[in-house]
Design a protein around this motif. Structure first.
Motif, PDB file in Angstrom:
ATOM      1  N   LEU A   8      -8.726  61.353  52.693  1.00 11.65           N
ATOM      2  CA  LEU A   8      -8.109  60.454  53.667  1.00 11.65           C
ATOM      3  C   LEU A   8      -7.704  61.266  54.887  1.00 11.65           C
ATOM      4  O   LEU A   8      -7.230  62.401  54.751  1.00 11.65           O
ATOM      5  N   ASP A   9      -7.853  60.661  56.067  1.00 11.20           N
ATOM      6  CA  ASP A   9      -7.411  61.383  57.261  1.00 11.20           C
ATOM      7  C   ASP A   9      -5.878  61.447  57.274  1.00 11.20           C
ATOM      8  O   ASP A   9      -5.196  60.705  56.553  1.00 11.20           O
ATOM      9  N   ASP A  10      -5.335  62.348  58.076  1.00  5.60           N
ATOM     10  CA  ASP A  10      -3.884  62.608  58.078  1.00  5.60           C
ATOM     11  C   ASP A  10      -3.064  61.369  58.421  1.00  5.60           C
ATOM     12  O   ASP A  10      -2.025  61.119  57.799  1.00  5.60           O
ATOM     13  N   ASP A  11      -3.521  60.577  59.401  1.00  6.91           N
ATOM     14  CA  ASP A  11      -2.768  59.381  59.792  1.00  6.91           C
ATOM     15  C   ASP A  11      -2.706  58.364  58.660  1.00  6.91           C
ATOM     16  O   ASP A  11      -1.653  57.788  58.387  1.00  6.91           O
ATOM     17  N   MET A  13      -3.022  59.014  55.466  1.00  8.78           N
ATOM     18  CA  MET A  13      -2.188  59.586  54.405  1.00  8.78           C
ATOM     19  C   MET A  13      -0.708  59.426  54.736  1.00  8.78           C
ATOM     20  O   MET A  13       0.105  59.109  53.861  1.00  8.78           O
ATOM     21  N   ASP A  14      -0.342  59.636  56.016  1.00  9.28           N
ATOM     22  CA  ASP A  14       1.052  59.428  56.441  1.00  9.28           C
ATOM     23  C   ASP A  14       1.471  57.978  56.224  1.00  9.28           C
ATOM     24  O   ASP A  14       2.582  57.709  55.744  1.00  9.28           O
ATOM     25  N   ASP A  15       0.571  57.047  56.558  1.00  9.48           N
ATOM     26  CA  ASP A  15       0.871  55.617  56.354  1.00  9.48           C
ATOM     27  C   ASP A  15       1.034  55.310  54.870  1.00  9.48           C
ATOM     28  O   ASP A  15       1.935  54.562  54.472  1.00  9.48           O
ATOM     29  N   LEU A  16       0.160  55.883  54.048  1.00  7.75           N
ATOM     30  CA  LEU A  16       0.245  55.660  52.602  1.00  7.75           C
ATOM     31  C   LEU A  16       1.544  56.236  52.047  1.00  7.75           C
ATOM     32  O   LEU A  16       2.242  55.580  51.259  1.00  7.75           O
ATOM     33  N   ASP A  17       1.908  57.436  52.444  1.00  6.03           N
ATOM     34  CA  ASP A  17       3.159  58.037  51.973  1.00  6.03           C
ATOM     35  C   ASP A  17       4.374  57.218  52.410  1.00  6.03           C
ATOM     36  O   ASP A  17       5.339  57.074  51.650  1.00  6.03           O
ATOM     37  N   ALA A  18       4.329  56.667  53.621  1.00  7.90           N
ATOM     38  CA  ALA A  18       5.423  55.815  54.096  1.00  7.90           C
ATOM     39  C   ALA A  18       5.518  54.551  53.242  1.00  7.90           C
ATOM     40  O   ALA A  18       6.618  54.115  52.872  1.00  7.90           O
ATOM     41  N   LEU A  19       4.375  53.954  52.902  1.00  2.88           N
ATOM     42  CA  LEU A  19       4.354  52.772  52.047  1.00  2.88           C
ATOM     43  C   LEU A  19       4.896  53.097  50.653  1.00  2.88           C
ATOM     44  O   LEU A  19       5.666  52.312  50.077  1.00  2.88           O
ATOM     45  N   ILE A  20       4.508  54.240  50.136  1.00  2.00           N
ATOM     46  CA  ILE A  20       4.976  54.672  48.811  1.00  2.00           C
ATOM     47  C   ILE A  20       6.495  54.782  48.806  1.00  2.00           C
ATOM     48  O   ILE A  20       7.170  54.295  47.884  1.00  2.00           O
ATOM     49  N   ALA A  21       7.057  55.392  49.837  1.00  2.00           N
ATOM     50  CA  ALA A  21       8.511  55.542  49.923  1.00  2.00           C
ATOM     51  C   ALA A  21       9.189  54.188  50.109  1.00  2.00           C
ATOM     52  O   ALA A  21      10.208  53.899  49.475  1.00  2.00           O
ATOM     53  N   GLU A  22       8.609  53.353  50.959  1.00  5.77           N
ATOM     54  CA  GLU A  22       9.196  52.042  51.261  1.00  5.77           C
ATOM     55  C   GLU A  22       9.232  51.140  50.038  1.00  5.77           C
ATOM     56  O   GLU A  22      10.205  50.443  49.794  1.00  5.77           O
ATOM     57  N   ARG A  23       8.159  51.142  49.255  1.00  2.59           N
ATOM     58  CA  ARG A  23       8.064  50.253  48.095  1.00  2.59           C
ATOM     59  C   ARG A  23       8.562  50.881  46.804  1.00  2.59           C
ATOM     60  O   ARG A  23       8.658  50.207  45.790  1.00  2.59           O
ATOM     61  N   GLY A  24       8.833  52.165  46.828  1.00  2.00           N
ATOM     62  CA  GLY A  24       9.392  52.822  45.651  1.00  2.00           C
ATOM     63  C   GLY A  24       8.398  53.196  44.571  1.00  2.00           C
ATOM     64  O   GLY A  24       8.765  53.301  43.400  1.00  2.00           O
ATOM     65  N   TYR A  25       7.137  53.403  44.937  1.00  4.13           N
ATOM     66  CA  TYR A  25       6.166  53.865  43.954  1.00  4.13           C
ATOM     67  C   TYR A  25       6.571  55.249  43.457  1.00  4.13           C
ATOM     68  O   TYR A  25       7.119  56.048  44.201  1.00  4.13           O
ATOM     69  N   GLN A  26       6.268  55.525  42.195  1.00  2.97           N
ATOM     70  CA  GLN A  26       6.597  56.814  41.603  1.00  2.97           C
ATOM     71  C   GLN A  26       5.652  57.918  42.066  1.00  2.97           C
ATOM     72  O   GLN A  26       6.024  59.072  42.109  1.00  2.97           O
ATOM     73  N   ASN A  27       4.407  57.512  42.406  1.00  2.00           N
ATOM     74  CA  ASN A  27       3.427  58.507  42.853  1.00  2.00           C
ATOM     75  C   ASN A  27       2.289  57.820  43.597  1.00  2.00           C
ATOM     76  O   ASN A  27       2.207  56.595  43.630  1.00  2.00           O
ATOM     77  N   ARG A  28       1.411  58.617  44.176  1.00  2.00           N
ATOM     78  CA  ARG A  28       0.295  58.088  44.953  1.00  2.00           C
ATOM     79  C   ARG A  28      -0.688  57.306  44.087  1.00  2.00           C
ATOM     80  O   ARG A  28      -1.249  56.299  44.524  1.00  2.00           O
ATOM     81  N   SER A  29      -0.907  57.773  42.871  1.00  2.00           N
ATOM     82  CA  SER A  29      -1.861  57.092  41.987  1.00  2.00           C
ATOM     83  C   SER A  29      -1.448  55.650  41.733  1.00  2.00           C
ATOM     84  O   SER A  29      -2.284  54.737  41.763  1.00  2.00           O
ATOM     85  N   GLU A  30      -0.162  55.419  41.463  1.00  2.00           N
ATOM     86  CA  GLU A  30       0.308  54.050  41.220  1.00  2.00           C
ATOM     87  C   GLU A  30       0.090  53.184  42.447  1.00  2.00           C
ATOM     88  O   GLU A  30      -0.331  52.026  42.344  1.00  2.00           O
TER      89      GLU A  30
END
Length: 135
Positions: A8-11, A13-30
């Motif tokens: 994934l490109d950096d942008d 990945m940043d969006d995905l990490d922000a979504l993970i934090a916002e929704r409370g996922y335990q990890n990227r795989s979930e």
């Protein structure tokens, strides 16, 4: 379960990490599994693939609109096999909100919801569908 490698490109990945934090996922795989399921369900709906779903139909309507209550009840009676339960809420002097749990074939549930939302006097409406193996 299978392990895969993706790039994934950096942008993104940043969006995905922000979504993970916002929704409370335990990890990227979930998060990726959840997003993949959602995307696959949406693609199946768009392609018109048959399947069953459970759904929530939520809409706000003007209860004083001429014959609207009767038209809504008639529609529900003609599709009694789809409707599981309805919650009716009085919002103010003019507006009511209804939330209905539905279950059945995707296209039948979508058709029913489209018909309800299109009624004159229904101000807002939204359907949320989730796949189900039950008939």
């Amino acid at each position: 379960m299978q392990r895969i490698t993706i790039t994934l490109d950096d942008d993104l990945m940043d969006d995905l990490d922000a979504l993970i934090a916002e929704r409370g996922y335990q990890n990227r795989s979930e998060a990726i599994r959840d997003l993949t399921r959602s995307g696959m369900q949406q693609a199946a709906q768009e392609q018109g693939k048959s399947g069953n779903c459970v759904a929530a139909l939520v809409y706000v309507y003007d209860h004083a609109q001429r014959d609207l209550s009767r038209r809504l009840v008639d529609t529900y009676h003609h599709h009694h096999d789809l409707s599981l339960a309805t919650l009716h809420v009085h919002l103010d002097d003019d507006n009511c909100m209804e939330m209905t749990a539905l279950r059945g074939p995707n296209k039948d549930v979508q058709h029913f919801a489209d018909h309800i939302i299109a009624e004159r006097g229904v101000r807002y409406g939204r359907l949320w569908m989730m796949p189900s193996s039950k008939k």
